[in-house]
Design an enzyme around this catalytic site. Structure first.
Site: not given
Ligand code: NAD
Length: 362
Positions: A134, A220
């Site tokens: 999401k 959410y």
């Molecule tokens: P994060 O910033 O921790 O991780 C993002 C990942 O994408 C990193 O590994 C990064 O290296 C990679 N990436 C690739 N290209 C990139 C770019 N151009 N710029 C930045 N990063 C890049 O993020 P996250 O918290 O893991 O979130 C990732 C996704 O998961 C999002 O869509 C977020 O909404 C979703 N999410 C969902 C939940 C849930 O409970 N369902 C919880 C957290 C995150």
């Protein structure tokens, strides 16, 4: 089960909440796989590292079989930690080669929001079932393109709406659908975290996030409100404002109201400058609410102040196992693509309402 607008309305009018929160976990496997399905995590950031990979050590029907990362150091680290063979490790350029890897049945897109559509579509074209995080995409158009790609390539699509599989949340929706405390008269929900000034992340850059806290946290609330009401809002009003200089290309705080055709209004807030996560429903004979409603657990339910002691689960493990069973049994997905698309339509309406100051029809 696909929950379209018609079944939403039917369930609301007949009081058939069960249509909205169908059972997903009781069906036995029709085709025992012999081995667990193989999943590849695409994007190894905080959510993959902190939640999904650990959950995959608890899942019954799916196992971590591959990774897709743009960071070479993570290939070695994750490969060793999770015993992932070199041939199951991909980067963003050679990702499409996953098509010929029979060890991988599904891919889980855990990248910045603006990358969800591209990688979900590439995964579908590679013939892999797709889980997309999401918010589904950064536009309704992209969300529709993901659904079409999955349909065209005959693969299943699940949105990462883990709370649809969470027992306290499901009980909360049942309270609303079955009028346990009477008719639902008003709903309030807030979801926010405080983003420190020194923290930089794609979330704070509009071109990668598609928007501010609404995309990240507010989704959410609006998703939960839709499921409490059992129908789609007819119109939206919204207000947003920025105070701290950190937020240049996104909103810092947003408030919105979802207006339903029975007259009920849901009032919601999301922000990167607050700390809250809850939903409260006011009904004829009292109030029921979820505390820590959108976190990783425990989600806590109260009805008229009384704590309801409902079992807790590993949200991500249950969600991924449910999808694995959908694949193995060829059954409908609870948190399907339409769930993501409906939320995206409301998100676009909220942004339009905040920008214009006018009520926007959904
Ligand atoms: P994060 O910033 O921790 O991780 C993002 C990942 O994408 C990193 O590994 C990064 O290296 C990679 N990436 C690739 N290209 C990139 C770019 N151009 N710029 C930045 N990063 C890049 O993020 P996250 O918290 O893991 O979130 C990732 C996704 O998961 C999002 O869509 C977020 O909404 C979703 N999410 C969902 C939940 C849930 O409970 N369902 C919880 C957290 C995150």
């Amino acid at each position: 089960m696909t929950v379209d607008r018609r079944s939403f309305i039917r369930s609301a009018s007949l009081g058939m909440g069960a249509l909205l929160v169908p059972e997903y976990s009781s069906s036995p496997l029709l085709r025992p796989p012999g081995k667990k399905l193989g999943i590849a995590l695409v994007g190894l950031g905080n959510y993959s590292r902190g939640r999904l990979a650990p959950a995959l050590e608890e899942t019954e029907h799916v196992r971590l079989a591959g990774i897709v990362t743009g960071t070479p150091a993570k290939e070695k680290e994750w490969g060793e930690r999770y015993n992932i063979p070199a041939e199951n490790i991909y980067n963003y350029d050679n990702f499409d080669e996953i098509a010929s890897n029979d060890d991988i049945d599904l891919v889980y897109i855990v990248l910045p929001n603006s990358m969800h559509a591209e990688f979900s579509i590439r995964g579908a074209k590679a013939g892999k079932h797709v889980i997309c995080e999401k918010p589904m995409a950064t536009s309704v158009k992209d969300a529709e393109a993901i659904i079409k790609a999955c349909e065209d390539n005959n693969v299943k699509l699940q949105l990462g709406y883990r709370l649809l599989y969470e027992p306290n949340t499901r009980e909360f929706y049942r309270y609303a659908h079955e009028n346990v405390l009477g008719e639902v008269r008003a709903v309030e929900s807030s979801n926010a975290f405080y983003a420190g000034d020194g923290w930089d992340n794609w979330r704070f850059h509009g071109e990668l996030s598609g928007g501010g806290p609404l995309m990240d946290m507010g989704v959410y609330s609006l998703h939960a409100v839709r499921h409490v009401m059992g129908t789609e809002p007819v119109s939206i009003t919204a207000q947003s404002f920025n105070v701290r200089p950190k937020f240049k290309t996104i909103e810092e705080t947003i408030l919105w109201q979802m207006h339903f055709d029975n007259g009920v209004i849901a009032n919601c807030m999301s922000s990167y400058s607050a700390r809250v996560g809850g939903i409260e429903v006011h009904a004829d004979r009292g109030t029921f609410r979820l505390d820590s409603a959108f976190g990783y657990g425990p989600v806590i339910m109260y009805a008229n102040g009384e704590f309801l002691n409902i079992r807790h689960t590993n949200h991500q493990a249950v969600q991924m196992d449910a999808f694995a069973k959908n694949i193995l049994n060829d059954t409908p997905v609870l948190s399907d693509g339409m769930e993501g698309l409906k939320d995206m339509k409301i998100i676009e309406a909220i942004y339009q309402a905040a920008k214009t100051g006018k009520k926007v029809m959904v």
